[in-house]
Design an enzyme around this catalytic site. Structure first.
Site, PDB file in Angstrom:
ATOM      1  N   ARG A   1       0.832  -1.201   0.000  1.00 14.65           N
ATOM      2  CA  ARG A   1       0.000   0.000   0.000  1.00 14.65           C
ATOM      3  C   ARG A   1       0.864   1.247   0.000  1.00 14.65           C
ATOM      4  NH1 ARG A   1      -1.163   3.787   3.293  1.00 14.65           N
ATOM      5  NH2 ARG A   1      -0.146   2.794   5.062  1.00 14.65           N
ATOM      6  N   VAL A   2       0.441   2.233  -0.784  1.00 15.38           N
ATOM      7  CA  VAL A   2       1.002   3.581  -0.707  1.00 15.38           C
ATOM      8  C   VAL A   2      -0.166   4.523  -0.456  1.00 15.38           C
ATOM      9  CG1 VAL A   2       3.074   3.213  -2.095  1.00 15.38           C
ATOM     10  CG2 VAL A   2       0.935   3.837  -3.228  1.00 15.38           C
ATOM     11  N   SER A   3       0.136   5.709   0.061  1.00 13.37           N
ATOM     12  CA  SER A   3      -0.925   6.632   0.481  1.00 13.37           C
ATOM     13  C   SER A   3      -1.570   7.408  -0.646  1.00 13.37           C
ATOM     14  CB  SER A   3      -0.379   7.611   1.515  1.00 13.37           C
ATOM     15  OG  SER A   3       0.005   6.910   2.661  1.00 13.37           O
ATOM     16  N   SER A   4      -0.857   7.654  -1.719  1.00 18.90           N
ATOM     17  CA  SER A   4      -1.448   8.478  -2.772  1.00 18.90           C
ATOM     18  C   SER A   4      -1.173   7.900  -4.145  1.00 18.90           C
ATOM     19  CB  SER A   4      -0.908   9.908  -2.700  1.00 18.90           C
ATOM     20  OG  SER A   4       0.456   9.933  -3.043  1.00 18.90           O
TER      21      SER A   4
ATOM     22  N   GLN B   1       2.359   7.967  -5.780  1.00 22.56           N
ATOM     23  CA  GLN B   1       3.446   7.141  -5.268  1.00 22.56           C
ATOM     24  C   GLN B   1       3.455   5.794  -5.989  1.00 22.56           C
ATOM     25  OE1 GLN B   1       2.156   7.358  -1.129  1.00 22.56           O
ATOM     26  NE2 GLN B   1       3.993   8.513  -0.645  1.00 22.56           N
TER      27      GLN B   1
END
Length: 185
Positions: A10-13, A16
């Site tokens: 998972r990445v936040s945005s 990314q």
């Protein structure tokens, strides 16, 4: 029964990249890798939910870092307890955690607490920054598109008996917003 090694990245945005995490998960032997681009604080992470549903007794869930998995220490422990109850191990690559061992369980708890602490510090710094900006006159939120003259026009029309729905239509405004403007002094 074959044990599967399942990865979650998972990445936040959306800007990314998941590439580094995916490479690490593949190197750790993950067959299936669930991946998404959403904030860790977002409770609606469909890929995480799908990943957790996919896991079976004897499987191992692998993540690159502990902060990729949960939004708080409480949430992290909920996930860990659920995995434990279902007979699923958790491995965290970067922190060398393996919950199939006593040391891994201890390390997992400590790092979860530190991750939550860092999140709280970030929130405090952000709140401090916002407060300072407000003190310096920076305005937040959407600007009112309705001038005092327009609001007075709306009040006058309402006083003359024009229906709310007609005022809403004429000024392209929601009912709730119209009532807020009419109530404001």
């Amino acid at each position: 029964m074959a044990k599967d090694i399942i990865g979650y990245a998972r990445v936040s945005s959306t800007g990314q990249s998941l590439d580094v995490q995916i490479d690490k998960l593949k190197a750790a032997g993950c067959g299936d890798i669930f991946q998404e681009k959403r904030s860790g604080l977002d409770g609606k992470r469909p890929e995480l939910k799908a990943c957790l549903r996919h896991l079976r007794k004897g499987d191992t869930l692998v993540i690159s870092r502990i902060d990729r998995l949960a939004r708080s220490t409480v949430h992290l422990h909920q996930i860990a307890e659920d995995l434990k109850a279902r007979g699923i191990d958790l491995k965290v690559i970067d922190q060398h955690i393996d919950t199939s061992t006593a040391q891994g369980k201890l390390m997992f708890s400590m790092l979860a607490a530190i991750a939550e602490f860092e999140t709280e510090l970030r929130k405090e710094r952000q709140a401090d920054g916002i407060a300072k900006a407000k003190a310096n006159g920076v305005k937040f939120g959407r600007k009112n598109e309705y001038t005092d003259e327009l609001i007075e026009e709306m009040r006058q029309k309402r006083a003359e008996g024009v229906l709310i729905k007609d005022i809403m239509s004429e000024y392209d405004i929601s009912k709730a917003h119209l009532y807020r403007l009419l109530k404001a002094s």
